[in-house]
Motif scaffolding. Structure first.
Motif, mmCIF file in Angstrom:
data_model
loop_
_atom_site.group_PDB
_atom_site.id
_atom_site.type_symbol
_atom_site.label_atom_id
_atom_site.label_comp_id
_atom_site.label_asym_id
_atom_site.label_seq_id
_atom_site.Cartn_x
_atom_site.Cartn_y
_atom_site.Cartn_z
ATOM 1 N N ILE A 137 7.116 -7.566 -32.591
ATOM 2 C CA ILE A 137 6.933 -7.166 -31.196
ATOM 3 C C ILE A 137 7.710 -8.058 -30.242
ATOM 4 N N TRP A 138 7.778 -9.370 -30.563
ATOM 5 C CA TRP A 138 8.530 -10.266 -29.679
ATOM 6 C C TRP A 138 10.029 -10.005 -29.774
ATOM 7 N N HIS A 139 10.485 -9.601 -30.956
ATOM 8 C CA HIS A 139 11.900 -9.243 -31.089
ATOM 9 C C HIS A 139 12.234 -8.027 -30.223
ATOM 10 N N LEU A 140 11.329 -7.054 -30.214
ATOM 11 C CA LEU A 140 11.548 -5.872 -29.384
ATOM 12 C C LEU A 140 11.537 -6.238 -27.899
ATOM 13 N N ALA A 141 10.600 -7.135 -27.514
ATOM 14 C CA ALA A 141 10.526 -7.536 -26.108
ATOM 15 C C ALA A 141 11.799 -8.248 -25.669
ATOM 16 N N VAL A 142 12.280 -9.169 -26.498
ATOM 17 C CA VAL A 142 13.509 -9.900 -26.165
ATOM 18 C C VAL A 142 14.704 -8.949 -26.136
ATOM 19 N N ALA A 143 14.748 -8.006 -27.072
ATOM 20 C CA ALA A 143 15.854 -7.043 -27.091
ATOM 21 C C ALA A 143 15.858 -6.187 -25.826
ATOM 22 N N ALA A 144 14.669 -5.773 -25.369
ATOM 23 C CA ALA A 144 14.590 -4.982 -24.132
ATOM 24 C C ALA A 144 15.071 -5.793 -22.942
ATOM 25 N N MET A 145 14.700 -7.082 -22.907
ATOM 26 C CA MET A 145 15.179 -7.952 -21.830
ATOM 27 C C MET A 145 16.700 -8.065 -21.862
#
Length: 485
Positions: A359-367
């Motif tokens: 989930i944190w990888h997805l959040a960072v990718a969205a940023m």
């Protein structure tokens, strides 16, 4: 959504050309010149100087303008005394805090002798015409009021003097003193000066030639409620789909109450930031109820984000610094929400399906996707500004440009992808689809609110990455097409 800290003192001078016969036409307030002078007295101007060169002709009028501009400090507005306009129309330039170089325009194709054609792209006048100068694909008309910012005063004076020489030598074609201001705009645009297009909208500003046309123009002014127009123009006309139909449709009713209460755009921005932080806190709880509460708070935060810009435009309290601060606040609010969503998904209660892995990888990718998109936008805008400055330095002399009636390189119509995009702007449905395709902040907010409230953070980030990737590709193609143009 721009904002500011304080109003500046008036530093704008006004030059009124009173050499046309129509300036002496009668009206309820005396003559048209008297009426215009009274209107200017109610606006934040430092001084009004009337140029009346008698029988000196076009050259004498232009030299009179150049002489005044040479000794002026601060912005200078040049307008004709045969102008019949709403006071609010004049305020679009005279009360604008930036006091930049701008022209009063109307987006219509009704070209007439006193309404020279122009072409507007991206809010800037990119081609201007007169009875001697042609404008390919004109999409607006100039209404006779030209403001020149302090940085462009020397250019205006040089252009006025060169025009005067050309007029005296008979090398400007069949032009008359009536077209003095039209020619100044032509010279400014063709010499590379950036001229902002100040849109009239529902307001009226018309130059008249006789008593009948003057009476008709004055009677038309009463058909428009200037106060209502000011309110309407405070709301962005070309905003995104979600912001237009699901936010601005009701925040517009809060503008006047907010102004009466003395709220500043900065104060509204501060509340918007606070609501976004609260939304991130609720998202971090991870429960279904918390997700719904966070979505509601984020929606209200965005609504206030729209309201601060509307209030700034209504009160005309905005500045480049305020716009920058507001833009930075938007980015920080959005990324705080991403953190809250990711934290809530990873550590919240097990109502959700699936595990917290990745989930944190997805959040960072969205940023990262959003950061790259904003970098593309802002770097392109900076590059275009630099290119315009370089182009102005290497442009042909004003004399050669003004002697050419075909518009030169400033009149080149759009081709290829840009022409297709221009056609899309004319179709209502396609125009909205085009706006939504780039995933503006309104659509991003709606996407986050709906997916977070109905599903979970993983769905939110996957949706942001998918739509954001398409938007990034669309932006890159458009920027490359504009750059190669």
């Amino acid at each position: 959504m721009p904002d500011s800290l304080t109003r500046e003192t008036a530093t704008t001078s006004v030059v009124v050309l009173a050499t046309t016969p129509a300036s002496g036409l009668s009206c309820a307030d005396g003559t048209l010149l008297d009426r215009l002078t009274d209107q200017l007295a109610a606006l934040p101007v430092r001084g009004v100087q009337v140029v009346s060169a008698g029988g000196g002709g076009l050259g004498a009028d232009l030299r009179g303008v150049a002489k005044i501009v040479r000794i002026s400090s601060g912005a200078v507005v040049v307008l004709p005394a045969d102008l019949v306009a709403h006071t609010e129309a004049l305020a679009l330039l005279l009360e604008h805090p930036s006091r930049d170089t701008a022209a009063l325009v109307s987006y219509d194709a009704a070209v007439a002798p006193m309404r020279p054609p122009i072409r507007v792209e991206g809010g800037k006048v990119v081609a201007a015409g007169s009875s001697f100068h042609v404008v390919p694909e004109a999409n607006a008309t100039f209404r006779g009021v030209l403001q020149t910012g302090e940085a462009d005063l020397a250019s205006l004076a040089d252009i006025a003097e060169e025009l005067a020489e050309l007029a005296d030598a008979g090398r400007l074609g069949p032009v008359t003193p009536v077209e003095a201001i039209d020619l100044l705009l032509v010279g400014m645009v063709r010499s590379g000066v950036r001229v902002r297009a100040a849109r009239l909208g529902q307001l009226h500003a018309d130059r008249v030639t006789g008593q009948i046309s003057a009476d008709t123009a004055i009677s038309r002014l009463a058909e428009v409620d200037e106060a209502q127009v000011r309110l309407d123009t405070s709301v962005k006309e070309r905003d995104g789909f979600f912001a237009t139909f699901f936010v601005s449709s009701w925040t517009r009713h809060l503008i006047r109450p907010a102004a009466r209460l003395g709220l500043t755009p900065n104060a509204v921005t501060g509340v918007s930031i606070g609501l976004a932080v609260l939304a991130a806190v609720w998202f971090s709880a991870g429960t279904r109820g918390a997700q719904v509460a966070g979505a509601v708070l984020l929606y209200l935060s965005f609504a206030l984000d729209c309201l601060d810009g509307q209030l700034a435009r209504y009160t005309r309290m905005f500045s480049p610094l305020g716009a920058w601060v507001d833009g930075m606040a938007d980015r920080l609010k959005e990324y705080a929400v991403y953190v809250g969503l990711a934290f809530g998904y990873a550590h919240g209660l097990p109502w959700r399906s699936g595990g917290p892995e990745g989930i944190w990888h997805l959040a960072v990718a969205a940023m990262i996707v959003q950061v790259v998109r904003h970098a593309v936008d802002f770097s392109f805008a900076g590059a275009m500004t630099d290119a315009a400055r370089v182009g102005a330095l290497w442009a042909k002399p004003v004399r050669s440009l003004l002697e050419s009636a075909d518009g030169g390189r400033y009149g080149v119509p759009r081709q290829g992808i840009l022409r297709l995009a221009q056609r899309m702007e004319r179709e209502s449905v396609l125009r909205w689809l085009k706006k939504m395709a780039v995933l503006p902040i309104g659509e991003r907010t709606a996407l986050i609110c709906l997916t977070a409230a109905l599903f979970n953070a993983r769905v939110t980030f996957v949706a942001l990455l998918g739509w954001g990737g398409v938007a990034l590709a669309y932006q890159l193609v458009g920027r490359i097409a504009r750059s190669t143009r």
